[in-house]
Design a protein around this motif. Structure first.
Motif, PDB file in Angstrom:
ATOM      1  N   GLN A  28       0.849  -1.192   0.000  1.00 17.32           N
ATOM      2  CA  GLN A  28       0.000   0.000   0.000  1.00 17.32           C
ATOM      3  C   GLN A  28       0.881   1.237   0.000  1.00 17.32           C
ATOM      4  O   GLN A  28       1.909   1.275   0.676  1.00 17.32           O
ATOM      5  CB  GLN A  28      -0.928   0.008   1.216  1.00 17.32           C
ATOM      6  CG  GLN A  28      -2.029  -1.038   1.151  1.00 17.32           C
ATOM      7  CD  GLN A  28      -3.063  -0.850   2.237  1.00 17.32           C
ATOM      8  OE1 GLN A  28      -2.729  -0.549   3.367  1.00 17.32           O
ATOM      9  NE2 GLN A  28      -4.319  -1.043   1.893  1.00 17.32           N
ATOM     10  N   VAL A  67       0.604   5.497   0.384  1.00 21.58           N
ATOM     11  CA  VAL A  67      -0.256   6.589   0.821  1.00 21.58           C
ATOM     12  C   VAL A  67       0.503   7.900   0.691  1.00 21.58           C
ATOM     13  O   VAL A  67       1.514   8.112   1.367  1.00 21.58           O
ATOM     14  CB  VAL A  67      -0.736   6.395   2.266  1.00 21.58           C
ATOM     15  CG1 VAL A  67      -1.609   7.578   2.688  1.00 21.58           C
ATOM     16  CG2 VAL A  67      -1.498   5.079   2.410  1.00 21.58           C
ATOM     17  N   GLU A  68      -0.002   8.779  -0.186  1.00 18.16           N
ATOM     18  CA  GLU A  68       0.617  10.085  -0.378  1.00 18.16           C
ATOM     19  C   GLU A  68       0.060  11.108   0.603  1.00 18.16           C
ATOM     20  O   GLU A  68      -1.090  11.001   1.037  1.00 18.16           O
ATOM     21  CB  GLU A  68       0.382  10.611  -1.809  1.00 18.16           C
ATOM     22  CG  GLU A  68       0.867   9.711  -2.919  1.00 18.16           C
ATOM     23  CD  GLU A  68      -0.231   8.846  -3.459  1.00 18.16           C
ATOM     24  OE1 GLU A  68      -0.150   8.447  -4.647  1.00 18.16           O
ATOM     25  OE2 GLU A  68      -1.181   8.551  -2.719  1.00 18.16           O
ATOM     26  N   SER A  69       0.873  12.105   0.888  1.00 11.45           N
ATOM     27  CA  SER A  69       0.433  13.239   1.693  1.00 11.45           C
ATOM     28  C   SER A  69       1.302  14.443   1.342  1.00 11.45           C
ATOM     29  O   SER A  69       2.311  14.311   0.643  1.00 11.45           O
ATOM     30  CB  SER A  69       0.544  12.931   3.189  1.00 11.45           C
ATOM     31  OG  SER A  69       1.890  12.650   3.534  1.00 11.45           O
ATOM     32  N   CYS A  75       5.302   9.814   0.452  1.00  8.82           N
ATOM     33  CA  CYS A  75       4.606   8.589   0.067  1.00  8.82           C
ATOM     34  C   CYS A  75       5.065   7.493   1.018  1.00  8.82           C
ATOM     35  O   CYS A  75       6.230   7.080   0.966  1.00  8.82           O
ATOM     36  CB  CYS A  75       4.914   8.227  -1.374  1.00  8.82           C
ATOM     37  SG  CYS A  75       4.278   6.619  -1.900  1.00  8.82           S
ATOM     38  N   GLY A  86      -0.562   4.809  -5.325  1.00  7.15           N
ATOM     39  CA  GLY A  86      -1.265   5.468  -4.240  1.00  7.15           C
ATOM     40  C   GLY A  86      -2.542   6.108  -4.743  1.00  7.15           C
ATOM     41  O   GLY A  86      -2.844   6.072  -5.940  1.00  7.15           O
ATOM     42  N   GLN A  87      -3.265   6.736  -3.822  1.00  4.04           N
ATOM     43  CA  GLN A  87      -4.557   7.331  -4.169  1.00  4.04           C
ATOM     44  C   GLN A  87      -4.432   8.763  -4.665  1.00  4.04           C
ATOM     45  O   GLN A  87      -5.396   9.308  -5.191  1.00  4.04           O
ATOM     46  CB  GLN A  87      -5.497   7.287  -2.952  1.00  4.04           C
ATOM     47  CG  GLN A  87      -5.315   8.418  -1.943  1.00  4.04           C
ATOM     48  CD  GLN A  87      -4.015   8.351  -1.166  1.00  4.04           C
ATOM     49  OE1 GLN A  87      -3.321   7.344  -1.169  1.00  4.04           O
ATOM     50  NE2 GLN A  87      -3.692   9.431  -0.464  1.00  4.04           N
ATOM     51  N   THR A 122      -2.490  12.887  -4.203  1.00  4.48           N
ATOM     52  CA  THR A 122      -2.633  14.080  -3.381  1.00  4.48           C
ATOM     53  C   THR A 122      -2.622  15.287  -4.314  1.00  4.48           C
ATOM     54  O   THR A 122      -1.828  15.361  -5.249  1.00  4.48           O
ATOM     55  CB  THR A 122      -1.502  14.163  -2.323  1.00  4.48           C
ATOM     56  OG1 THR A 122      -1.729  15.272  -1.449  1.00  4.48           O
ATOM     57  CG2 THR A 122      -0.123  14.307  -2.947  1.00  4.48           C
TER      58      THR A 122
END
Length: 124
Positions: free
Chosen positions: A3, A5-7, A22, A115-116, A118
């Protein structure tokens, strides 16, 4: 299962800076070859930067000298430092990963984990 996950996205004025992160889970990040991509509305997803598991980087011409990709394998995290941002940098930014080194790291097809995204918005 891997998995990503970006931010770190947000809104900035032209000339400003942002740092995207990420975070990878489900696998030791040091095994992964990774990349940053972006997609603006109505446009195809394009490669921004690639970084191999040994730290070798590749950049799109449009961001050379302004963006820097890095990784901290101890934290299982990939970064994209973006400086001198321009309105044309506005897009959804995605990180991607592959267990195999890509011949063309700025193309989407080598990567099988995404990732989803950002959002980055740069105003003039």
């Amino acid at each position: 299962q891997v998995q990503l996950v970006e931010s770190g996205g947000g809104s900035v004025q032209s000339g400003g800076s942002l740092r995207l992160s990420c975070a990878a889970s489900g696998i030791t990040a040091s095994r992964l070859h990774m990349g940053w991509f972006r997609q603006a509305p109505g446009k195809e997803r394009e490669g921004v930067a690639g970084i191999d598991n040994d730290g070798q980087t590749t950049y799109a011409d449009s961001v050379k000298g302004r963006f820097t990709a890095s990784r901290d394998n101890a934290k299982n995290t990939l970064y994209l430092q973006m400086n001198s941002l321009k309105p044309e940098d506005t897009a959804m930014y995605y990180c991607a990963a592959s267990l195999w080194r890509a011949h063309y790291p700025l193309r989407t097809n080598p990567y099988n984990y995404w990732g989803q995204g950002t959002q980055v918005t740069v105003s003039s």
